[in-house]
Design a protein around this motif. Structure first.
Motif, PDB file in Angstrom:
ATOM      1  N   LEU A 195      -6.769 -11.184  -1.763  1.00 36.02           N
ATOM      2  CA  LEU A 195      -6.362 -10.398  -0.216  1.00 36.02           C
ATOM      3  C   LEU A 195      -7.913 -10.830   0.674  1.00 36.02           C
ATOM      4  CD1 LEU A 195      -4.864  -7.021  -0.820  1.00 36.02           C
ATOM      5  CD2 LEU A 195      -3.658  -9.275  -0.241  1.00 36.02           C
ATOM      6  N   PRO A 196      -7.667 -10.665   1.976  1.00 34.15           N
ATOM      7  CA  PRO A 196      -8.883 -11.019   2.929  1.00 34.15           C
ATOM      8  C   PRO A 196     -10.154 -10.251   2.483  1.00 34.15           C
ATOM      9  CG  PRO A 196      -6.934 -10.928   4.370  1.00 34.15           C
ATOM     10  CD  PRO A 196      -6.537 -10.471   2.794  1.00 34.15           C
ATOM     11  N   ASP A 197     -11.238 -10.794   2.788  1.00 33.42           N
ATOM     12  CA  ASP A 197     -12.304 -10.183   2.359  1.00 33.42           C
ATOM     13  C   ASP A 197     -12.480  -8.723   3.074  1.00 33.42           C
ATOM     14  OD1 ASP A 197     -13.265 -12.136   0.697  1.00 33.42           O
ATOM     15  OD2 ASP A 197     -14.552 -12.893   2.342  1.00 33.42           O
ATOM     16  N   ASP A 198     -12.000  -8.413   4.306  1.00 33.05           N
ATOM     17  CA  ASP A 198     -11.998  -7.176   4.919  1.00 33.05           C
ATOM     18  C   ASP A 198     -10.915  -6.284   4.640  1.00 33.05           C
ATOM     19  OD1 ASP A 198      -9.949  -8.657   6.181  1.00 33.05           O
ATOM     20  OD2 ASP A 198     -10.385  -8.091   8.145  1.00 33.05           O
ATOM     21  N   VAL A 199     -10.055  -6.782   3.641  1.00 36.50           N
ATOM     22  CA  VAL A 199      -9.239  -5.479   3.132  1.00 36.50           C
ATOM     23  C   VAL A 199      -9.512  -5.257   1.592  1.00 36.50           C
ATOM     24  CG1 VAL A 199      -6.739  -5.311   2.393  1.00 36.50           C
ATOM     25  CG2 VAL A 199      -7.390  -6.933   4.218  1.00 36.50           C
ATOM     26  N   VAL A 200     -10.088  -4.015   1.597  1.00 40.51           N
ATOM     27  CA  VAL A 200     -10.841  -3.575   0.507  1.00 40.51           C
ATOM     28  C   VAL A 200     -10.422  -2.060  -0.051  1.00 40.51           C
ATOM     29  CG1 VAL A 200     -13.042  -3.070  -0.851  1.00 40.51           C
ATOM     30  CG2 VAL A 200     -12.880  -5.082   0.582  1.00 40.51           C
ATOM     31  N   TRP A 201      -9.841  -1.893  -1.411  1.00 40.84           N
ATOM     32  CA  TRP A 201      -9.394  -0.520  -1.769  1.00 40.84           C
ATOM     33  C   TRP A 201     -10.757  -0.193  -2.672  1.00 40.84           C
ATOM     34  CZ3 TRP A 201      -6.009   3.155  -0.939  1.00 40.84           C
ATOM     35  CH2 TRP A 201      -5.982   4.211  -1.988  1.00 40.84           C
ATOM     36  N   PRO A 202     -11.530   0.768  -2.347  1.00 40.20           N
ATOM     37  CA  PRO A 202     -12.668   0.873  -3.234  1.00 40.20           C
ATOM     38  C   PRO A 202     -12.299   1.634  -4.399  1.00 40.20           C
ATOM     39  CG  PRO A 202     -12.537   2.495  -1.395  1.00 40.20           C
ATOM     40  CD  PRO A 202     -11.320   1.572  -1.548  1.00 40.20           C
ATOM     41  N   GLY A 203     -11.625   1.102  -5.154  1.00 40.71           N
ATOM     42  CA  GLY A 203     -11.098   1.815  -6.550  1.00 40.71           C
ATOM     43  C   GLY A 203     -10.042   1.099  -7.109  1.00 40.71           C
ATOM     44  N   THR A 204      -8.933   1.810  -7.496  1.00 38.87           N
ATOM     45  CA  THR A 204      -7.728   1.336  -8.046  1.00 38.87           C
ATOM     46  C   THR A 204      -6.629   2.089  -7.599  1.00 38.87           C
ATOM     47  OG1 THR A 204      -8.878   0.451 -10.062  1.00 38.87           O
ATOM     48  CG2 THR A 204      -6.445   0.726 -10.056  1.00 38.87           C
ATOM     49  N   LEU A 205      -5.413   1.589  -7.094  1.00 40.42           N
ATOM     50  CA  LEU A 205      -4.324   2.230  -6.727  1.00 40.42           C
ATOM     51  C   LEU A 205      -3.196   1.606  -7.587  1.00 40.42           C
ATOM     52  CD1 LEU A 205      -2.273   3.848  -5.156  1.00 40.42           C
ATOM     53  CD2 LEU A 205      -2.534   2.232  -3.359  1.00 40.42           C
ATOM     54  N   VAL A 206      -2.513   2.356  -8.234  1.00 41.62           N
ATOM     55  CA  VAL A 206      -1.362   1.793  -9.162  1.00 41.62           C
ATOM     56  C   VAL A 206       0.031   2.431  -8.747  1.00 41.62           C
ATOM     57  CG1 VAL A 206      -0.504   1.394 -11.467  1.00 41.62           C
ATOM     58  CG2 VAL A 206      -2.882   1.580 -11.178  1.00 41.62           C
ATOM     59  N   LEU A 207       0.882   1.530  -8.356  1.00 43.13           N
ATOM     60  CA  LEU A 207       2.163   2.227  -7.833  1.00 43.13           C
ATOM     61  C   LEU A 207       3.292   1.619  -8.454  1.00 43.13           C
ATOM     62  CD1 LEU A 207       2.597   4.221  -5.530  1.00 43.13           C
ATOM     63  CD2 LEU A 207       3.210   2.166  -4.087  1.00 43.13           C
ATOM     64  N   ALA A 208       4.300   2.381  -8.819  1.00 40.95           N
ATOM     65  CA  ALA A 208       5.748   1.834  -9.690  1.00 40.95           C
ATOM     66  C   ALA A 208       6.609   2.499  -8.854  1.00 40.95           C
ATOM     67  CB  ALA A 208       5.674   2.353 -10.800  1.00 40.95           C
ATOM     68  N   GLU A 209       7.836   1.819  -8.754  1.00 43.00           N
ATOM     69  CA  GLU A 209       9.250   2.135  -8.207  1.00 43.00           C
ATOM     70  C   GLU A 209      10.136   1.922  -9.337  1.00 43.00           C
ATOM     71  OE1 GLU A 209      11.946   1.715  -4.358  1.00 43.00           O
ATOM     72  OE2 GLU A 209      10.852  -0.046  -4.757  1.00 43.00           O
ATOM     73  N   ILE A 210      10.658   3.023  -9.749  1.00 47.45           N
ATOM     74  CA  ILE A 210      11.650   3.150 -10.823  1.00 47.45           C
ATOM     75  C   ILE A 210      12.959   3.439 -10.429  1.00 47.45           C
ATOM     76  CG2 ILE A 210      12.002   4.172 -13.068  1.00 47.45           C
ATOM     77  CD1 ILE A 210       9.051   4.721 -12.743  1.00 47.45           C
ATOM     78  N   PRO A 211      14.101   2.871 -10.713  1.00 47.49           N
ATOM     79  CA  PRO A 211      15.576   3.197 -10.291  1.00 47.49           C
ATOM     80  C   PRO A 211      15.837   4.522 -11.339  1.00 47.49           C
ATOM     81  CG  PRO A 211      15.301   0.903 -10.805  1.00 47.49           C
ATOM     82  CD  PRO A 211      14.153   1.301 -11.226  1.00 47.49           C
ATOM     83  N   VAL A 212      16.592   5.375 -10.602  1.00 48.25           N
ATOM     84  CA  VAL A 212      16.812   6.547 -11.537  1.00 48.25           C
ATOM     85  C   VAL A 212      18.188   6.603 -12.206  1.00 48.25           C
ATOM     86  CG1 VAL A 212      15.192   8.141  -9.926  1.00 48.25           C
ATOM     87  CG2 VAL A 212      17.653   7.898  -9.373  1.00 48.25           C
ATOM     88  N   GLU A 213      18.698   5.507 -12.010  1.00 45.64           N
ATOM     89  CA  GLU A 213      20.283   5.161 -12.760  1.00 45.64           C
ATOM     90  C   GLU A 213      19.969   5.141 -14.082  1.00 45.64           C
ATOM     91  OE1 GLU A 213      23.980   2.020 -12.826  1.00 45.64           O
ATOM     92  OE2 GLU A 213      22.157   1.835 -11.613  1.00 45.64           O
TER      93      GLU A 213
END
Length: 224
Positions: A195-213
């Motif tokens: 990502l561009p240098d000015d887009v910074v997450w100072p850490g870690t973000l983990v995200l999941a999308e899970i179908p419930v079927e």
């Protein structure tokens, strides 16, 4: 609140999952109060209690007992990463039910040491990582761990196993934002965005999308 240096431009990647990731990013950046969909996990004081409470909140979003083992593994592995690597007092649990897609969205975030920073701190794989958040994500999702214990190398941060479980086992989507890099895994494949240098997450973000079927699923086929 987390200290974020810039927003992600929503036009960077046109995808529903990434748009939700951006909304979480914006929420933690701009709101003075934590949204109801985000739980605080106190890493030092009450991690087990807060982790159990967050897991119950996720389970309460939708009756899906076939996902219990997967959700427990996802949460415990990633909260463990916050505890061992992030160097912060609190992490964040993210939970939401997407009615339109009949899916759960869950995540773990922290504002501490990024995945790249964890490699630097541990002095492991320095030649491979170089100076790139994207390269650090590439190593982490391929199982290169900073944990000093036998068998850790093929598990990474629980990222490689969780990614495989969520996407291959449950037909979902899996994303990580760390530093200024984004890893995104769906049934269509894996992608890493620098990502561009000015887009910074100072850490870690983990995200999941899970179908419930409900579908046939054995967690041990994916976590080894």
């Amino acid at each position: 609140m987390l200290s974020i240096t810039a927003r992600i431009d929503r036009s960077t990647i046109a995808d529903d999952m990434v748009c939700y990731l951006v909304s979480v990013y914006d929420s933690l950046l701009n709101t003075q109060e934590i949204p109801a969909s985000i739980s605080i996990i106190h890493v030092q004081d009450s991690i087990e209690r807060d982790m159990d409470s967050f897991e119950m909140d996720v389970q309460a979003l939708h009756a899906c007992p076939h996902l219990k083992s997967a959700l427990s593994y996802f949460i415990s592995e990633l909260v463990c990463n916050v505890e061992q690597h992030a160097g912060v007092d609190v992490g964040y649990g993210i939970s939401m039910y997407n009615e339109d897609k009949d899916s759960l969205i869950i995540g773990i975030a922290d504002g501490g040491v990024s995945i790249y920073g964890s490699y630097i701190k541990s002095q492991k794989y320095l030649n491979e990582v170089g100076d790139s958040d994207a390269q650090a994500l590439y190593l982490a999702q391929n199982g290169y761990s900073t944990k000093n214990r036998p068998g850790a190398e093929n598990r990474g941060y629980g990222i490689s196993s969780n990614s495989k479980m969520i996407v291959d086992g449950l037909g979902g989507a899996f994303a990580i934002l760390s530093g200024n890099a984004l890893f995104y895994h769906t049934s269509e494949g894996k992608r890493i965005y620098d990502l561009p240098d000015d887009v910074v997450w100072p850490g870690t973000l983990v995200l999941a999308e899970i179908p419930v079927e409900e579908k046939e699923f054995n967690i041990y086929d994916y976590i080894g």
